[in-house]
Design an enzyme around this catalytic site. Sequence first.
Site, PDB file in Angstrom:
ATOM      1  CG  ASP A  33     -26.777 -77.512 -28.768  1.00 41.79           C
ATOM      2  OD1 ASP A  33     -27.098 -77.445 -29.824  1.00 41.79           O
ATOM      3  OD2 ASP A  33     -26.574 -76.284 -29.343  1.00 41.79           O
ATOM      4  CB  VAL A  98     -33.346 -71.013 -27.677  1.00 42.28           C
ATOM      5  CG1 VAL A  98     -34.039 -71.590 -26.123  1.00 42.28           C
ATOM      6  CG2 VAL A  98     -33.024 -71.843 -28.422  1.00 42.28           C
ATOM      7  CG  HIS A 102     -28.238 -70.002 -24.955  1.00 44.74           C
ATOM      8  ND1 HIS A 102     -29.437 -69.036 -25.118  1.00 44.74           N
ATOM      9  CD2 HIS A 102     -27.710 -69.776 -26.193  1.00 44.74           C
ATOM     10  CE1 HIS A 102     -29.561 -69.367 -26.555  1.00 44.74           C
ATOM     11  NE2 HIS A 102     -28.878 -69.765 -27.113  1.00 44.74           N
ATOM     12  CG  HIS A 104     -23.364 -71.782 -28.663  1.00 47.27           C
ATOM     13  ND1 HIS A 104     -24.516 -72.854 -28.920  1.00 47.27           N
ATOM     14  CD2 HIS A 104     -24.967 -70.665 -28.859  1.00 47.27           C
ATOM     15  CE1 HIS A 104     -26.095 -72.480 -29.001  1.00 47.27           C
ATOM     16  NE2 HIS A 104     -25.796 -71.303 -28.941  1.00 47.27           N
TER      17      HIS A 104
END
Length: 140
Positions: A33, A98, A102, A104
């Site tokens: 990231d 975004v 996804h 994290h």
Amino acid sequence: MAYDDTNIFAKILRGELPSHRVYEDEATIAFMDVMPQGIGHTLVVPKAPSRNLLDADPAIFGPLFATVQKLARAVKTAFDADGVVVMQFNEAASGQSVYHLHVHVIPRFEGVPLKPHTGAMEKPEVLAANAEKIRAALAG
Ligand code: DGP
């Protein structure tokens, strides 16, 4: 809302934008990231297009979370972390910025708070060095 393939992670998946990639298999990729909330903050991204968890094909969750587990173990080893947090946001109200699904994966250390979500950009050389540590941990 429909999936829009002009999002940043779709461009990274297509190789149109660079990333500090640490892992790839047939269903997923993982990369650093650029606005880490802590050292070693990694994103795990399924190759199949979906905005987020809400519109994803459930068939991707097995391969996706197999990669999340690989990365959670690797970042814990790479940074000698006390724990690992796994986070995932769905739509703007939740903090998503975004719009390609996804997850994290962030190493955690006793007494060290997370930095703000989508805060400061990290230096490329720091991301590259951290990516190398994760690759080494993945290689075992
Ligand atoms: P989310 O709010 O869950 O959608 O988080 C998106 C994350 O993506 C956020 O932590 C910052 C990160 N990010 C934004 N732009 C880029 C980029 O161009 N490359 C990488 N590697 N990460 C990005």
